[in-house]
Structures are given as structure tokens and as C-alpha cells.
Design a protein around this motif. Structure first.
Motif, short mmCIF file in Angstrom:
data_model
loop_
_atom_site.label_atom_id
_atom_site.label_comp_id
_atom_site.label_asym_id
_atom_site.label_seq_id
_atom_site.Cartn_x
_atom_site.Cartn_y
_atom_site.Cartn_z
N GLU A 199 0.82 -1.21 0.00
CA GLU A 199 0.00 0.00 0.00
C GLU A 199 0.86 1.26 0.00
O GLU A 199 0.67 2.16 -0.81
CB GLU A 199 -0.90 -0.02 1.25
N ASN A 200 1.81 1.32 0.92
CA ASN A 200 2.55 2.56 1.10
C ASN A 200 3.60 2.79 0.03
O ASN A 200 3.64 3.84 -0.60
CB ASN A 200 3.20 2.58 2.48
N ALA A 201 4.43 1.79 -0.19
CA ALA A 201 5.55 2.00 -1.10
C ALA A 201 5.08 2.11 -2.55
O ALA A 201 5.52 2.98 -3.28
CB ALA A 201 6.55 0.86 -0.95
N ARG A 260 2.17 2.95 -3.58
CA ARG A 260 1.37 4.16 -3.73
C ARG A 260 2.26 5.40 -3.90
O ARG A 260 1.95 6.28 -4.69
CB ARG A 260 0.53 4.31 -2.47
N ASP A 261 3.35 5.40 -3.16
CA ASP A 261 4.26 6.54 -3.27
C ASP A 261 4.83 6.69 -4.67
O ASP A 261 5.12 7.80 -5.10
CB ASP A 261 5.42 6.40 -2.26
#
Lengths: 209, 209
Positions: B107-109, B111-112
Motif C-alpha cells: 500500500e505505502n511503497a 502508492r508513493d
């Protein structure tokens, strides 16, 4: 005593704060911890890279199990220590649905309006409008639930653990009431970032919204 | 038959695809569904806004319980239908930790490196470098786990449900092996976005990475 746990953290980092609140709520005090200085780049050390190859904090270990993402760490702690401390994911379907929904609304919507490294003045107007719209939604949620409510109802849940560090300080009437409710909670009080006590949100260009 | 569930979705939206895979894995076929057209702005209709005030998809309901965030919906479905279909969150702590960790790294990486609305050519170089570094990490994860592995080990988990729709089509050796493993999985095959079959990733400026 949670001596088989290690947390490497920054003061004032919402993701780090989430893990600390969850640890307190699950009665997991006494873990090993190391506070690093972001400005000195200490999070790019080999010690951190060994746990988190992206060189980001929090870096969290329980035995050999590594959980560097704050949501992952919080869900894991709740699942592994379900009957210990505060029950953070309600069992009843309506409250559970609302807890999960608010947890991820917080992550996605608030993240979109606070993109890291995008705080240029040129994009400030756009962020300001998006943040205002977003905070009005959260005001509405709290208004609907009634005074004295947490984000997913009458009980403190994982939604509060993960969203509070992002919206706590916003000066809206119901959010201010929510802030008042949470600031005296032992898990939140114990883990409050010390540099925020000294210079609260001094760096936040959007602090007046 | 999951007749008390309703999903409003777009074809080719990774968050929508996640919910559809989870529904299949939990044997929750037969839910009510409505496919909307993003280009026609159908997601801004009152019908969607009544479920999701942000006017985004997926919009998902189980009875009166609303779960519009794909991660929230997936976690809820697993928790509410734990013993039905595939067990998506392993019970053993090491596998559980890895499942949660990979879910949120995804999700985080990822998405970035894919910020929505930021696909200007000026930022393309930065995204390209970040995505290359990120995909190398995932290659390394799969290499360490060995051939035939899912993202969190020998079993298909919620990490695969949420990350596969984002990394499936990337042309790296181990990711290609993983793609080969998942593309024949019934839940994935059944829910594969039809417009991707017709014009696979035609819009993706980063598709050659």
C-alpha cells in the motif's frame, strides 16, 4: 514485560506514535526502544536498514517478526494479544466494519492531503481546500455519533490509534472535543511526542485550517 | 449466496479488484454488483455518494455495514467469514507478521511511486527510479522465499489479494513467476478486469519498467 520487542522511532512521527499507543493499550510496556534524530539522518544507519530496507521508521520487531508499517504492527499486536489490554477491533459486525472503514479512510484521505515532500506553496492552496473538505467529513462523523464518542462509536478502537495522531490538533469544534477526550487517555499521554509539547506543530504550514 | 452484499466497481481499478478477489476467496459469490464507467463520471452519482461521500469506488455494503476502503473491506470479510473459503490471515505469528507487513508495504511503497494525478512527464523520471528500486525489493522477497511462493510464504494470503493487482504485470523474473502462479487462480481469473484483457495497461506510462 515486552522484552522481546524492539521499537526504533522518531518523536513526532504519526506512524511511530500509532505503534506506541497500540503497545500501551495492549499492556506491552517495557519494550526495548531507541529514539533517533531524523535531522541527523540516523534512520539510514545499518541498524535500521537491517530491520527496514527502506530506511524508514518505525522499525519494529517482536522476536524475529518484523513489522515496520504502522498499520501492520497495530493489527498484529491486536491479533496476537487479543485478550490483553484494550480490545481494539470490536467483534460485533457493525462496530467492526466502522472501525476498519475509519482506519483506512484516515490513511488514504488524510495522506492524500498531506503528501510528503509536496508542501510547496504552489500546491498549498489545493491541499488547503482538500484538507478543509476532509476535516468537515470527520466533524460530521463525530457529530452523528454524539458527544463523548470515539471515531467508531462508544469504545476506543484501532481507528483512534491510527487516526488520532493525524487529526488530533485540528481546531474544529467536534475534533476539539475528541482531542479533549483522548489527550487524557493514559496510552496517548504517555506516548505524546515530546517535541510537540515544546514547539507544537511549529513546522505545519496547514496548522491554521 | 451473498445476496446481502452490494459492490459498485470500476473495471481495472486495483482497489475494486482486491475486494472482488477477497469475495471469491471467501466463497461469497452471488453478491449484487454494478459496474460503472469512470470516464462518464458515474461514480459521482447520488447512489454512490449515499454509500461513499467521497464519490470513489469501490463502494461496498454488507447489510447496513459500509466498507469503501479496499483494505477495510478485505480485513472485514476475512474476520467475518474466517472459517469460510481460504484462510487469508495466517494464525501462526511469523506468517501473520509477514502477511500484514507485505500488505502495508504494498500500500505505502507502491502508492508513493504511483501518486494519482501526478503522472506529469516532469515527475516521470523520479517515479521511474522509485518504482525500479521498489520492484527490486519485491523481486528480492520472492527470491528469498523460493520458487512457487506467494508474497508471505507457501500460502496465498491477504497480502496477495491486495498487492497482486498493483504489481502483477511487471516484467521482472520472479514477479513474472509469481504472475504465472496467480493468473490461473480461480479468484483472480474470475475477477480479471475485462478492459485489461482487451487493451492491457495501454495507459501506463511506466509499463516498461
Amino acid at each position: 514485560m515486552a522484552t522481546d520487542m524492539t521499537l526504533i522511532w522518531f518523536s513526532g512521527s504519526p506512524p511511530c506514535w500509532r505503534v506506541m499507543i497500540a503497545l500501551e493499550e495492549k499492556n506491552l510496556q517495557g519494550y526495548n526502544q531507541k529514539l533517533l534524530d531524523f535531522l541527523k539522518g540516523e534512520h539510514k544507519s545499518q541498524e535500521v536498514l537491517d530491520i527496514n530496507p527502506r530506511g524508514q521508521l518505525p522499525a519494529f520487531k517482536h522476536g524475529n517478526n518484523i513489522l515496520n508499517e504502522s498499520y501492520a504492527a497495530c493489527l498484529y499486536l491486536e491479533e496476537q494479544f487479543k485478550s490483553q489490554g484494550t480490545r481494539l477491533i470490536p467483534m460485533a459486525a457493525p462496530e467492526q466494519a466502522l472501525t476498519y472503514q475509519r482506519m483506512f479512510e484516515g490513511e488514504n484521505a488524510l495522506r492524500d492531503v498531506f503528501p510528503e515532500g509536496e508542501r510547496h506553496d504552489s500546491s498549498l492552496k489545493r491541499h488547503r481546500e482538500a484538507l478543509t473538505a476532509e476535516l468537515k467529513l470527520w466533524e460530521g462523523y463525530l457529530e452523528k455519533l454524539g458527544a463523548g464518542s470515539y471515531l467508531a462509536g462508544k469504545n476506543f478502537t484501532l481507528a483512534d490509534v491510527v487516526v488520532f495522531p493525524c487529526i488530533a490538533y485540528k481546531n474544529y469544534p467536534r475534533l476539539a472535543g475528541y482531542y479533549g477526550l483522548l489527550k487524557e487517555r493514559p496510552s496517548v499521554k504517555t506516548s505524546w511526542p515530546k517535541n510537540w509539547l515544546e514547539t507544537p506543530q511549529a513546522e505545519d504550514k496547514l496548522k491554521d485550517i
